[in-house]
Write a protein that holds these residues in place. Structure first.
Motif: not given
Ligand code: FRU
Length: 443
Positions: A18-19, A35, A43, A46, A78-79, A154-155, A208-209, A269-270, A286
């Motif tokens: 992902n991200d 990720q 998922w 991570m 995580f990110s 996060r992120d 997020e992010c 996204y992200a 992503w």
């Molecule tokens: C966004 C997210 C982030 C997190 C990551 C986890 O897609 O949910 O907020 O750090 O993915 O994989």
């Protein structure tokens, strides 16, 4: 397993991505971490996968850079983002520790019981990572609910300002409204909260992010908002961008009410930005895919886009190196390299074009894309995308990959990106659409 070397679009090497994380041009290479779940196309715990490129076109997967190894990140890295400090590469990311593990699947938490801290890993050269020695917690979990969430914070996106380092971190106030926390540091090792920025529950319950950047023509804030209310015909988690102003001394950010979507398809996204070799602000994101492709990989990244602003509008332009790489003219898509092709055309009011089963047309000075012909009916799938009103004509540059069609309208005024499955190797104008130019990779 897909190839270790990939061109134009970076895709999962296998299993799940992902991200994008830690996107940076460092010592002659673009590094794009991501990720990564290394045990299957879903998922879970991570890791940070790692890919490098010299030119944003040719990519090589390098395997896993970060994996859980400390108490703070025992259930996931995580990110996060990357900066260069005194010649070393510093990766600043969120460490996750589950308080309740799902006994039947240790790769997920139970009842969202987990806490998040911010960690830093340092590499001498961007290629070697010592997950035991060179990793530390730099910011403890948020302890005060008036500031943010202990779980959902996060992120970190870090940048160097005029008088130190800055970090923007995604969070939520009482799991009701998304917010961004802004911290300052002298040394990347200890961080002080300076300000909080949020807009209210209409803008999602969690951001997020986040990413804040100065670009030619203005300043922009990106957030990936979870659970946007009142949104129909689209996934409820969406990447948004705002033209903003940010004052370094007070860390005050003015965020207007109006936003743009990062992209007017449904799948990006992200996003994360960095500076390219020539100082352009570039972005990747992503690409969410509903199911695995081929031998079981899922998730990829959009082609890098150049971010610029004009009169408060944020543009996402195709990166010139991608355009240059895809510059060998061909007559039909079946002559294209496996990485796909670039199609350039102008749509007049009412004109349509069918790109291997995906319909694209202009109506009422908006561009529409319908992927129902190349997207099996996944549950809850949204099939029709459209831009807002275009400012002027409708010049389209399409980047066509077998898994993703990216439409750049009016040199990035809007983009519409759609995941596709089993796209045909043909393109058919309908009606009197005249001139389509097609280009593929030179080599
Ligand atoms: C966004 C997210 C982030 C997190 C990551 C986890 O897609 O949910 O907020 O750090 O993915 O994989």
């Amino acid at each position: 397993m897909t190839e270790k070397k990939q061109r134009v679009h970076l895709k999962a090497p296998d299993h799940w991505v992902n991200d994008p994380n830690g996107f940076i041009y460092y010592q002659g290479y673009y590094h794009l971490f991501y990720q990564y779940f290394p045990y299957g196309p879903r998922w879970g715990t991570m890791h940070w996968g790692h890919a490098v490129s010299r030119d944003l076109v040719n990519w090589e997967h390098k395997g896993i850079a970060l994996f859980p190894s400390k108490r703070g990140d025992q259930n996931g890295c995580f990110s996060g983002s990357a900066v260069e400090r005194e010649g070393k590469l510093c990766l600043i990311y969120t460490g996750v520790r589950y308080e309740e593990v799902n006994p039947e699947d240790i790769h997920v938490s139970l009842n969202e019981q987990f806490e998040s801290c911010q960690m830093m890993a340092v590499s001498e050269d961007g290629f070697s990572f010592d997950n035991w020695k060179d990793k530390e917690m730099v910011l403890a979990p948020v302890a005060d609910p008036k500031i943010g969430s202990r779980t959902h914070t996060r992120d970190p996106k870090v940048w160097k300002g005029g008088d130190g380092w800055y970090m923007i971190l995604g969070s939520t106030l009482e799991e009701k409204q998304g917010e961004a926390l802004i911290y300052r540091s002298e040394d990347l090792g200890s961080w002080f909260l300076v300000n909080q920025a949020s807009k209210g529950p209409e803008y999602g319950w969690m951001w997020e992010c986040p990413d804040y950047v100065k670009v030619p023509g203005g300043e922009a804030l990106f957030v990936s908002a979870m659970g946007l209310p009142g949104i129909s015909g689209k996934e409820k988690n969406q990447a948004l961008c705002f033209p903003v102003t940010f004052d370094e001394a007070s860390c005050r950010m003015e965020i207007p009410d109006e936003y743009q979507f990062l992209d007017y398809g449904m799948d990006l996204y992200a996003p994360q930005t960095t500076l390219d070799r020539d100082g352009r602000r570039i972005l990747t994101a992503w690409v969410r895919m509903p199911e695995p492709v081929g031998d079981g990989w899922i998730g990829m990244f959009c082609a890098p886009r150049v971010v610029e602003m004009e009169n408060g509008h944020i543009f996402f332009r195709l990166h010139p190196q991608i355009r240059e790489a895809l510059s060998r003219e061909i007559l039909k898509p079946s002559q294209a390299a496996p990485e796909g092709y670039r199609a350039v055309f102008e749509l007049e009011e009412g004109q349509r074009i069918n790109i291997g089963g995906m319909m694209v047309w202009r109506n009422g000075n908006r561009l529409f894309a319908d992927r129902s012909g190349v997207y099996p009916h996944f549950e809850g799938a949204h099939l029709l995308s459209a831009t807002p009103q275009l400012n002027g004509g409708c010049h389209v540059e399409a980047l066509v990959d077998e898994n993703l069609v990216e439409l750049f309208v009016n040199d990035g005024e809007y983009t519409v990106s759609s995941v596709v499955y089993r796209l045909g190797k043909w393109i058919r104008p309908e009606g009197n659409l005249a001139d389509i130019k097609l280009y593929t990779l030179a080599g």
